[in-house]
Design an enzyme around this catalytic site. Structure first.
Site, PDB file in Angstrom:
ATOM      1  N   GLY A  82      73.467  27.369  18.316  1.00 18.96           N
ATOM      2  CA  GLY A  82      71.813  27.902  18.250  1.00 18.96           C
ATOM      3  C   GLY A  82      71.781  28.999  17.763  1.00 18.96           C
ATOM      4  CB  ALA A  83      69.930  30.987  15.672  1.00 21.71           C
ATOM      5  CD  GLU A 103      76.877  32.616  20.215  1.00 23.46           C
ATOM      6  OE1 GLU A 103      76.269  32.034  21.096  1.00 23.46           O
ATOM      7  OE2 GLU A 103      76.300  33.785  19.802  1.00 23.46           O
TER       8      GLU A 103
HETATM    9  C1  5RP Z   1      73.868  32.943  22.430  1.00 23.76           C
HETATM   10  C2  5RP Z   1      73.107  32.713  21.260  1.00 23.76           C
HETATM   11  C3  5RP Z   1      72.195  31.545  21.228  1.00 23.76           C
HETATM   12  O1  5RP Z   1      72.626  30.622  20.332  1.00 23.76           O
HETATM   13  C4  5RP Z   1      70.925  31.731  21.039  1.00 23.76           C
HETATM   14  O2  5RP Z   1      70.373  32.860  22.191  1.00 23.76           O
HETATM   15  C5  5RP Z   1      69.931  30.627  21.109  1.00 23.76           C
HETATM   16  O3  5RP Z   1      69.767  30.279  22.542  1.00 23.76           O
HETATM   17  P1  5RP Z   1      69.013  28.789  22.921  1.00 23.76           P
HETATM   18  O4  5RP Z   1      69.522  27.892  22.183  1.00 23.76           O
HETATM   19  O5  5RP Z   1      69.175  28.930  24.473  1.00 23.76           O
HETATM   20  O6  5RP Z   1      67.411  29.286  22.537  1.00 23.76           O
HETATM   21  O7  5RP Z   1      73.079  33.238  20.174  1.00 23.76           O
HETATM   22  O8  5RP Z   1      74.469  34.136  22.475  1.00 23.76           O
END
Ligand code: 5RP
Length: 228
Positions: A82-83, A103
């Protein structure tokens, strides 16, 4: 209309369809990546996985998946993650879940990286989401001062804040701290990335530039496939 969680789930499920038997797969961290891991587990493929965090590894193992260490593989076929923000050219901010270092290590060891997200993560310019910066705990306040200098070199008057949870600093899987920098707008992400990396004590930052090969973004009208 789909809610955010339904969009995350749709993106995760679409990503699970990209995985083939016998692949080594990088597993991202966060709620969207968790949907991917759950959808992948349902497929029960003969694969091995490398996780970007202890939390995701625990989830994957609980679902019967094989998780191995990054050091046990020479290359990862496909990583799905994810991001926090997806900007122009699939530039990203990551690290909202404090897993940015692992990551980035897993992404950089991967042949192909696909970012998955709900539609709300797409932005015309990075920076509204506070940029996470992972720093060594030893001397972190001194490092934070030099991070301010690095921002100043980029004409950004930003003072990052130590991420606190339950009354103490958030500690990453690598034993480091996270500082969050409320940038507002990052006009030159590459310049800032270089400036932050040059600070001793900064382990890494959440700018993921030129790393994503594709994005699967869930919208009300379906999952969009984007390339840089
Ligand atoms: C973790 C990340 C996650 O991918 C990012 O925070 C997105 O999180 P979510 O899918 O819960 O919105 O970078 O370090």
């Amino acid at each position: 209309m789909m809610g955010v969680e339904e969009q995350k789930r749709a993106a995760g499920e679409a990503a699970a369809a990209l995985v083939a038997a016998h692949m080594t797969v990088g597993l991202g961290t966060g709620s969207t990546a968790a949907w991917f891991v759950k959808a992948l587990a349902v497929r029960a493929l003969d694969i091995r996985c490398v996780s970007t965090s202890k939390a995701t590894a625990d989830l994957a193992v609980s679902l019967g998946m094989t998780v191995i260490e990054l050091d046990a593989v020479s290359v990862i076929d496909l990583t799905i993650d994810g991001a926090d923000e997806i900007g122009p050219g699939l530039s990203l901010i990551k690290g909202g879940g404090a897993a940015l270092l692992r990551e980035k290590l897993v992404w950089e060891a991967s042949r192909r990286c696909v970012v998955i997200a709900d539609a709300g993560k797409r932005v015309p310019r990075l920076g509204a989401f506070p940029l996470p910066i992972e720093v060594v705990a030893f001397g972190h306040t001194s490092t934070a001062r030099r991070i301010c200098d690095a921002f100043a070199e980029c004409d950004m008057g930003i003072a990052p804040r130590l991420r606190i949870r339950d009354g103490g600093p958030v500690i990453t899987d690598g034993g480091n701290y996270i500082y969050d920098a409320a940038c507002g707008a990052i006009l030159d992400p590459a310049l800032l990335a270089d400036a932050l990396k040059s600070v001793t004590g900064v382990v890494d930052h959440g700018l993921f530039l030129d790393l994503a090969d594709a994005a699967l973004i869930a919208t009300d009208s379906g999952v969009e496939h984007l390339t840089p």
